[in-house]
Design an enzyme around this catalytic site. Sequence first.
Site, PDB file in Angstrom:
ATOM      1  N   ASP B 357       3.362 -34.521   2.530  1.00  0.00           N
ATOM      2  CA  ASP B 357       4.295 -35.285   1.715  1.00  0.00           C
ATOM      3  C   ASP B 357       4.825 -34.401   0.578  1.00  0.00           C
ATOM      4  O   ASP B 357       4.054 -33.727  -0.099  1.00  0.00           O
ATOM      5  CB  ASP B 357       3.541 -36.493   1.149  1.00  0.00           C
ATOM      6  CG  ASP B 357       4.429 -37.424   0.369  1.00  0.00           C
ATOM      7  OD1 ASP B 357       5.393 -37.944   0.945  1.00  0.00           O
ATOM      8  OD2 ASP B 357       4.150 -37.642  -0.838  1.00  0.00           O
ATOM      9  N   GLU B 394       7.391 -31.965   4.634  1.00  0.00           N
ATOM     10  CA  GLU B 394       8.541 -32.701   4.096  1.00  0.00           C
ATOM     11  C   GLU B 394       9.100 -31.763   3.038  1.00  0.00           C
ATOM     12  O   GLU B 394       8.544 -31.668   1.935  1.00  0.00           O
ATOM     13  CB  GLU B 394       8.106 -34.026   3.489  1.00  0.00           C
ATOM     14  CG  GLU B 394       9.271 -34.873   3.031  1.00  0.00           C
ATOM     15  CD  GLU B 394       8.824 -36.147   2.313  1.00  0.00           C
ATOM     16  OE1 GLU B 394       9.483 -37.177   2.481  1.00  0.00           O
ATOM     17  OE2 GLU B 394       7.826 -36.127   1.576  1.00  0.00           O
TER      18      GLU B 394
END
Lengths: 103, 711
Positions: B357, B394
Site C-alpha cells: 500500500d 502501489e
Amino acid sequence: MPLSVSLSIEGDTTVIELAGELDAKTAPDFHQTIEKAAGHGTSTVEIRMAGVGYMASAGLRSLVFAQQKVADHVTIKVVGAIEPVSRTIRTAGLDRSIVLSDD
Amino acid sequence: MTEPASEQVLRVDAYPTHEVGGYRVRAGKPFPFGANVVPGGVSFSVFSDQATSMTLVLYKRGEPEPTAELEFPQEFRTGSVFAMTVFGLDHENIEYGYRADGPYDPVTGHRFDARQVLSDPYARLIAGRDVWGVEPDRSRGYQYRSRVCLQDFDWGDDTPLGIPAEDLVVYETHVRGFTRHPSSRVTAPGTFAGLREKIPYLKELGVNCIELLPVFEFDESDNPRSNPETGEKLFDYWGYNTVSFFAPKAGYAATGRYGMQGDEFRTLIKDLHAAGIEVILDVVFNHTAEGNEQGPTISFKGLDNATYYMLTPEGYYFNFSGTGNTVNCNHPVVRNYVLDCLRHWVADYHVDGFRFDLAAILGRDLDGTPLHNPPLLELLAYDPVLRHTKLIAEAWDAGGLYEVGNFPAYGRWAEWNGKYRDTVRSFLKGDPGITGDLATRIAGSPDLYSSRGTSASVNFLTAHDGFSLADLVSYNDKHNEANGEGNNDGGNDNASWNCGVEGPTDDPGVNALRTRQMKNAMAILLTSQGVPMLLSGDEVARTQQGNNNTYCQDNELSWFDWDLVDENSELLRFTREMIAFRKHHRELRSTAHPTGQLRDSLGLPDISWHGERAWQPDWSPESRLLAVARCGTGDDDVVYVAMNSHWEAHDLELPALPGGRSWHLFADTGAEAPHDIRTPGGELELENAGKYLIGPRSVVILVGRTPDAEF
C-alpha cells in the site's frame, strides 16, 4: 480441572478416553498415551472426547501429534466432542485428516 | 518419547541464573526478536535505542491487571536490545507487553512513558480484539496484548506454486466481506474458515491468485464516526491501519477466541495452494495505527518513536500517508523490521507475495526525500527468503509522489498500473482521443515498462478503492453520504458513466447496456497483456450503491451478496469463459512486449492494429474503434479483439489469414446470452469470412485457426 486419560483396546480399535481440560499443562499426559496407542498397531485410534469441556490450542497440537505418530493407514477418530471443541477442530482444518463423529 | 540418556544434550541455557520479581530468569538471546519458546521457558527480546530501562509485563490471559512486572537487569542488555528468558511460564495462557522508560522530549523525537504498557512489535499473536465488532473495554490500560505462539503447523507437502507472474489472474478480496453476507451460507461467516469453504467457487471461476486486503491485526472499532442517516457505528472495515505486523487478525478467525487464528489462516492458505491458488497479502508499511501526536501509543511510539517514524525537525510527524504518521522505512533498523515481517509471512504462513500500500513511501529517505536507489526496495528484491515471491507496488503516495512506470524495480517489482485503469475506463465510456493510448495499455504498457516486461504491469479497472464495476457503469458521481464525511471523501476522478440514468433503474435498455459495458470491461482486461486483477464480486455485478470509498462500511455495501451468483449468472459465465480463454492463449500472456515484427511460421506480425478496414487503424481523435490481432509464440492461433466504444455499429473488414485458417467467433458482447460467448475451443466459424458487424459499444473476439484444429 485435571485431565484423566485411559487407554483400552476393543477389537481392532485402540480407544483413548479423555475427561477434563486439554491444555498446555495436561497435554503431555495425552501425548504419552498417544505414543502407547501408536505402538498397538490397530487400524483405528478412537479418541473419546465427550468429557472434555475445554480444549486449548495445545489440544489441537496433540491431535496433529497423533497424526504424525500413527502409521499412514491408521484412522484417527474423534468421537463425541462437544460443539465448541469440534468446531475448533473443524475450523483449524483437522477434520480433513481426522474423522469427527458424534458417537 | 523420552530420548535415551546417552543421546540427550545437556543445555546449560535451560537453567536460570537470576531471579527477578519471583521468576527464575537468565539473559536471553537478542535474536530473534519477539517472544520465542525455548527449553524450559520463553525468551523475550525487544529493541529500543533510547530506553533507559525496560520492563516485561506479564498477565494471565484475559486478566485486566498484570501478574508480574520483570525489569530487565542491565546485564541482559546487548547493544540496544533487551533480552531475557523467563522460566516456568505457561506460554499458552499468558499475555505480555513492555514498559519502556526513557526521555519524554517530543522535539528530539522521544515519547517514552513508562506508565504505558506497549505491544511487542514482533508479537505473533495479539489478544484483545478476538471477535470482530465486539465493543472493547476501553477502561483497560493495555488494549492490544501480545501473546506467545508456537510455530509448529503441519504443512504436509505444501510447497509454493510458483505460478509465473504473467500467468496470474488475480482476485482482490476481503476476508470478512467475502462470506459475511448471510447468503454465503458458510459455517463461519466472515472468517478465514468461511473463505476456505468458498475455494470451489474461486477454482470454478478460474482465478489462480487471491489478493487479500489487510489481514494483519487492526482495530475495526477505531473509527469514531457513525452513519449520519442511521446513526449506526462505522468501522475501520478495510483494515489499512495496522496495530501489529506479525499477527493475523484474530477477528478474521472463527477460532480467534481460542488464539488459533494463525493455524486457521495457515489452513486456508494450504487448501488454496492445493486448489492451485496463490495468496498475496496487501501490506501497509507506510503508516501505523498510532497516528500523529494526538493518536494512541500502542507500540513503536513508546518503544522508539524517533527510530520508527519520520519526524519534522520540530518533532512532529511527517504525513506522506495521509493518515497522520509515516513509517521511517529506510532507517536501517526499520528496514530490517519490514524484512523480518515479510520473511515471517513467507516462511511461517507460506504466503506467495505482497502488494504494498502506498509503496512510493518505501522509496523515501529519513526526511521524506525520494531516493534514487532506495535500500529497502533493493533489500526486499534480493532477499533469499522472499526471492520467488511476488512484489507489487502501489506506486504512489499521499505526499504526491507518483511513480507508475518509474518505481525502482530491481528486476522484481511489479506495479498496480493506474494508467491502465484510467485509459480503459475512459475508452469504455466513449471519450474521444483514447485509441492510441488504449493500444499502448493493452499491449502491456511498453511506454512504462519497456525494460521490465509486460508482467510488471498489474492491469485493473476496479479495486477496493473506488467504484465497483457495476457502479462504474451505473453512476456518474460518487455517493458517499453514508461515510459521514459530507460526500467529501473518496476520489472525484472516476471516469465512470451511468449509461443514462444515475443509479438503479427498471429501464431494460439501460440495464442491457450496463451489462454489455461490464462484459466489455472484462473482455478488454482479460485480453490485455500484463497481469489482470479483478475486484471480488465484479463478476456478478456487485454494487456499493455508488459509494466509491467503503473503507468504513461493514454491511451490505461491502459484502459479497451470493444471491448475485444466480441473479447475474450471465456476467459470471462471461467472466469465467474469458478467464479460460486467457489461459488457453499464450500470446495474451507473453512477457515480452510485442514489436510488430513478422512471425516466420504464420507470416503475421506478433501484433497488428486494425480499424473498420483491415490493417488501417484509425488513430484520429474522434475514433472510438480499435481492433488488435495477436499472433504469438506457442500457439498457432491468431486472436483478434475489436473494441468499439462508439454508440453506432461498424462494419469490420477482417484481416486475411494464412495457412488455411479461418475466423471463428469466441465472444460478441453485443449478442444476447448465451450467444455472447462460447467455451474456448468451441468457437463458431464465421460464415462471411471477411466481414463482421460490430454493434454499438461492443467487443468482439475472434480466433483465427484451422477449422479442424484440435483444441
